[in-house]
Design an enzyme around this catalytic site. Structure first.
Site, PDB file in Angstrom:
ATOM      1  N   CYS A 196       0.836  -1.038   0.669  1.00 13.93           N
ATOM      2  CA  CYS A 196      -0.139  -0.076   0.048  1.00 13.93           C
ATOM      3  C   CYS A 196       0.921   1.458   0.033  1.00 13.93           C
ATOM      4  O   CYS A 196       0.519   2.531   0.142  1.00 13.93           O
ATOM      5  CB  CYS A 196      -1.048  -0.182   0.995  1.00 13.93           C
ATOM      6  N   ARG A 237      -6.079   6.811  -3.403  1.00 16.80           N
ATOM      7  CA  ARG A 237      -5.938   4.907  -3.315  1.00 16.80           C
ATOM      8  C   ARG A 237      -6.438   4.623  -2.231  1.00 16.80           C
ATOM      9  O   ARG A 237      -7.478   4.055  -1.975  1.00 16.80           O
ATOM     10  CB  ARG A 237      -5.587   4.019  -4.864  1.00 16.80           C
TER      11      ARG A 237
END
Length: 338
Positions: A196, A237
């Protein structure tokens, strides 16, 4: 908790990890490596060894070693297929992992058959590994990347009116967004893992920039631009997925029915899967193409390895320098000499 040999987007109870776009290697020492981890390390080491051999003027052994490295790299991706299919439930990543073995094997064959221009692509992949692997294997760096990304993502959530707080995730880092499961729609939340952080995408472009010959100033500008854009888009995101999962932005009845019936999804995970595996991953491809376009404007030398990528994919030769009006730029970053 379901932990895979690659970076795990594990779930347990109300926790859903943000699954990896790229595989994350987790060994601390050789003895602790699984097959997947070991294959990745062997492939990168072989890429580097092949480049050293070629630099020392022994092209044939270098070519053969590079061929073996590419084949090993393809097998590495093949071992990721079960994880992407069963755990991540990502059709895109599953297909890409399946396609990697024949493509890597073909690249190795082309090198063995004398297409030496592929050594530049080999060099780029080797640099990608050099960027990625140390950050993954040095605990203090990995911790800093994950927890800093979690703090930044939480700040992004706060800008949108959500302040759940952060506590320890199933991966042991302060990276879990502490939404109250009794107040959210799905009863789930997410936590940040290494994938991530955007490190995988940064390594891709960093490897391309490092591999080509060009003036240092332009390479530095191109690298800074790519890293900055990736960081921002990755933050967006993470915020998007981190909110879509607990608040059930995609828990519409028809979509839940389809995902549960035909995709084998758990009902409460539908919003997460749609946000991550379909929307975010599809847009990430668009983003990678856009970043590549911006990078070419600054550093057209990266067109050279990209030409070989297109050849491997299509079997056709392409002159991207001419197509994009960059034919005056040589691979050494200087003007073309007649």
């Amino acid at each position: 908790m379901n932990m895979s040999p690659a970076s795990a987007a594990a779930e347990t109870g109300s926790v859903a990890g943000l699954e990896a776009v790229g595989a994350t290697l987790t060994p601390a020492v050789i003895g602790s490596m699984g097959l997947t981890d070991l294959l990745a390390w062997v492939a990168i080491a072989a890429f580097l060894a092949a480049l050293v051999l070629r630099w020392q003027g022994v092209p044939e052994p270098a070519r053969h070693l590079a061929m073996g490295a590419w084949l090993t790299f393809g097998v590495f991706w093949l071992t990721m297929v079960p994880y992407y299919y069963y755990d991540v439930q990502s059709p895109l990543q599953t297909v890409l992992a399946l396609a990697a073995l024949p493509l890597c094997a073909y690249t190795g064959y082309l090198l063995w058959d004398g297409r030496d221009s592929l050594f530049l692509l080999t060099k780029a992949v080797a640099f990608m590994g050099l960027i990625y692997l140390p950050a993954e294997t040095i605990p203090v760096v990995r911790t800093w990347l994950i927890e800093t990304t979690a703090v930044q993502t939480h700040y992004g959530m706060e800008l949108l009116g959500h302040s759940p707080g952060i506590n320890e995730g199933a991966n042991g880092y302060q990276s879990r967004f502490d939404f109250d499961s009794d107040e959210t729609v799905t009863g789930r939340t997410t936590y940040i893992i290494l994938a991530c952080t955007g490190l995988g995408s940064m390594a891709i472009f960093g490897g391309l920039v490092a591999a080509v010959k060009a003036p240092f100033k332009r390479k530095a500008i191109a690298f800074a631009m790519a890293i900055g854009v990736i960081w921002f888009l990755n933050l967006v995101r993470n915020v998007f997925i981190g909110l879509a999962s607990p608040w059930g932005w995609f828990q519409q009845d028809w979509l839940v029915s389809f995902m549960v019936t035909y995709m084998g999804a758990e009902e409460s995970r539908v919003s997460f899967l749609v946000a991550h595996n379909y929307i975010a991953q599809s847009l990430s491809i668009v983003a990678l193409v856009g970043i590549t376009y911006l990078l070419v404007k600054i550093l057209p030398e990266i067109l050279e390895p990209l030409e070989d990528v297109l050849f491997v994919l299509t079997g056709n030769e392409y002159d991207l320098f001419e197509a994009l009006g960059k034919d005056e730029v040589r691979a050494d970053g200087g003007p073309e000499q007649q």
